[in-house]
Scaffold this motif. Structure first.
Motif, PDB file in Angstrom:
ATOM      1  N   HIS A 162       0.835  -1.198   0.000  1.00 54.82           N
ATOM      2  CA  HIS A 162       0.000   0.000   0.000  1.00 54.82           C
ATOM      3  C   HIS A 162       0.872   1.251   0.000  1.00 54.82           C
ATOM      4  N   LYS A 163       0.367   2.291  -0.625  1.00 58.38           N
ATOM      5  CA  LYS A 163       1.100   3.552  -0.705  1.00 58.38           C
ATOM      6  C   LYS A 163       1.385   4.082   0.701  1.00 58.38           C
ATOM      7  N   THR A 164       2.590   4.607   0.844  1.00 59.73           N
ATOM      8  CA  THR A 164       3.034   5.144   2.118  1.00 59.73           C
ATOM      9  C   THR A 164       3.134   6.654   2.015  1.00 59.73           C
ATOM     10  N   SER A 165       2.671   7.320   3.022  1.00 59.75           N
ATOM     11  CA  SER A 165       2.815   8.768   3.085  1.00 59.75           C
ATOM     12  C   SER A 165       3.550   9.105   4.369  1.00 59.75           C
ATOM     13  N   ILE A 166       4.681   9.779   4.228  1.00 61.31           N
ATOM     14  CA  ILE A 166       5.484  10.125   5.392  1.00 61.31           C
ATOM     15  C   ILE A 166       5.240  11.585   5.740  1.00 61.31           C
ATOM     16  N   ASN A 167       4.958  11.817   6.996  1.00 61.79           N
ATOM     17  CA  ASN A 167       4.854  13.182   7.471  1.00 61.79           C
ATOM     18  C   ASN A 167       6.288  13.720   7.563  1.00 61.79           C
ATOM     19  N   PRO A 168       6.622  14.716   6.734  1.00 62.61           N
ATOM     20  CA  PRO A 168       8.004  15.224   6.728  1.00 62.61           C
ATOM     21  C   PRO A 168       8.480  15.687   8.098  1.00 62.61           C
ATOM     22  N   ASN A 169       7.568  16.058   8.958  1.00 62.49           N
ATOM     23  CA  ASN A 169       7.959  16.495  10.304  1.00 62.49           C
ATOM     24  C   ASN A 169       8.609  15.368  11.101  1.00 62.49           C
ATOM     25  N   LEU A 170       8.265  14.117  10.761  1.00 62.38           N
ATOM     26  CA  LEU A 170       8.845  12.984  11.479  1.00 62.38           C
ATOM     27  C   LEU A 170      10.316  12.778  11.124  1.00 62.38           C
ATOM     28  N   LEU A 171      10.693  13.160   9.904  1.00 59.48           N
ATOM     29  CA  LEU A 171      12.083  12.996   9.475  1.00 59.48           C
ATOM     30  C   LEU A 171      12.882  14.294   9.526  1.00 59.48           C
ATOM     31  N   GLU A 172      12.207  15.372   9.819  1.00 58.06           N
ATOM     32  CA  GLU A 172      12.835  16.694   9.801  1.00 58.06           C
ATOM     33  C   GLU A 172      14.013  16.808  10.773  1.00 58.06           C
ATOM     34  N   PHE A 173      13.954  16.102  11.887  1.00 56.20           N
ATOM     35  CA  PHE A 173      15.023  16.201  12.885  1.00 56.20           C
ATOM     36  C   PHE A 173      16.296  15.513  12.419  1.00 56.20           C
ATOM     37  N   MET A 174      16.228  14.672  11.389  1.00 55.13           N
ATOM     38  CA  MET A 174      17.402  13.952  10.905  1.00 55.13           C
ATOM     39  C   MET A 174      18.233  14.846   9.990  1.00 55.13           C
ATOM     40  N   ASP A 175      19.536  14.647  10.041  1.00 57.86           N
ATOM     41  CA  ASP A 175      20.387  15.423   9.148  1.00 57.86           C
ATOM     42  C   ASP A 175      20.430  14.754   7.770  1.00 57.86           C
ATOM     43  N   GLU A 176      21.006  15.451   6.810  1.00 58.48           N
ATOM     44  CA  GLU A 176      21.018  14.953   5.434  1.00 58.48           C
ATOM     45  C   GLU A 176      21.775  13.639   5.315  1.00 58.48           C
ATOM     46  N   ASP A 177      22.867  13.482   6.055  1.00 55.79           N
ATOM     47  CA  ASP A 177      23.634  12.229   6.002  1.00 55.79           C
ATOM     48  C   ASP A 177      22.796  11.039   6.449  1.00 55.79           C
ATOM     49  N   THR A 178      21.985  11.232   7.475  1.00 51.50           N
ATOM     50  CA  THR A 178      21.116  10.154   7.960  1.00 51.50           C
ATOM     51  C   THR A 178      20.065   9.812   6.924  1.00 51.50           C
ATOM     52  N   LEU A 179      19.485  10.830   6.287  1.00 54.27           N
ATOM     53  CA  LEU A 179      18.480  10.589   5.249  1.00 54.27           C
ATOM     54  C   LEU A 179      19.090   9.860   4.059  1.00 54.27           C
ATOM     55  N   VAL A 180      20.296  10.233   3.676  1.00 51.44           N
ATOM     56  CA  VAL A 180      20.986   9.541   2.580  1.00 51.44           C
ATOM     57  C   VAL A 180      21.257   8.089   2.970  1.00 51.44           C
ATOM     58  N   SER A 181      21.594   7.872   4.232  1.00 51.65           N
ATOM     59  CA  SER A 181      21.828   6.515   4.717  1.00 51.65           C
ATOM     60  C   SER A 181      20.548   5.674   4.637  1.00 51.65           C
ATOM     61  N   ILE A 182      19.427   6.259   4.953  1.00 52.18           N
ATOM     62  CA  ILE A 182      18.140   5.555   4.840  1.00 52.18           C
ATOM     63  C   ILE A 182      17.874   5.192   3.380  1.00 52.18           C
ATOM     64  N   ILE A 183      18.119   6.126   2.484  1.00 46.03           N
ATOM     65  CA  ILE A 183      17.929   5.862   1.052  1.00 46.03           C
ATOM     66  C   ILE A 183      18.840   4.731   0.603  1.00 46.03           C
ATOM     67  N   ASP A 184      20.092   4.771   1.022  1.00 46.54           N
ATOM     68  CA  ASP A 184      21.045   3.714   0.670  1.00 46.54           C
ATOM     69  C   ASP A 184      20.566   2.357   1.161  1.00 46.54           C
ATOM     70  N   SER A 185      20.072   2.321   2.388  1.00 48.15           N
ATOM     71  CA  SER A 185      19.568   1.078   2.960  1.00 48.15           C
ATOM     72  C   SER A 185      18.363   0.542   2.174  1.00 48.15           C
ATOM     73  N   LEU A 186      17.454   1.426   1.809  1.00 44.20           N
ATOM     74  CA  LEU A 186      16.283   1.012   1.026  1.00 44.20           C
ATOM     75  C   LEU A 186      16.691   0.483  -0.342  1.00 44.20           C
ATOM     76  N   LEU A 187      17.663   1.135  -0.968  1.00 46.35           N
ATOM     77  CA  LEU A 187      18.136   0.672  -2.280  1.00 46.35           C
ATOM     78  C   LEU A 187      18.805  -0.699  -2.183  1.00 46.35           C
ATOM     79  N   ARG A 188      19.590  -0.909  -1.107  1.00 47.63           N
ATOM     80  CA  ARG A 188      20.227  -2.225  -0.924  1.00 47.63           C
ATOM     81  C   ARG A 188      19.183  -3.313  -0.684  1.00 47.63           C
TER      82      ARG A 188
END
Length: 68
Positions: free
Chosen positions: A22-48
């Protein structure tokens, strides 16, 4: 759109790229506290994860391949 907003959107798009999920909708406020490196790490993990599941599917399908 800021780089951080784009990264959050990329995470949401990756989560929604799985078939049968099912489609996922993320409230950006939940990820807003993370820095860009952490967000890139999440993307890397999802791609792997996506690549690993694709490789597993290919291995499974290879079992049914007919060799002449």
């Amino acid at each position: 759109m800021s780089r951080k907003d784009k990264l959050i959107q990329d995470i949401q798009n990756l989560l929604n790229s799985y078939e049968g999920v099912h489609k996922t909708s993320i409230n950006p406020n939940l990820l807003e506290f993370m820095d860009e490196d952490t967000l890139v790490s999440i993307i890397d993990s999802l791609l792997r994860q996506k690549e690993f599941s694709k490789e597993s599917d290919i291995e499974w399908l290879e079992k049914f391949k007919k060799y002449d």
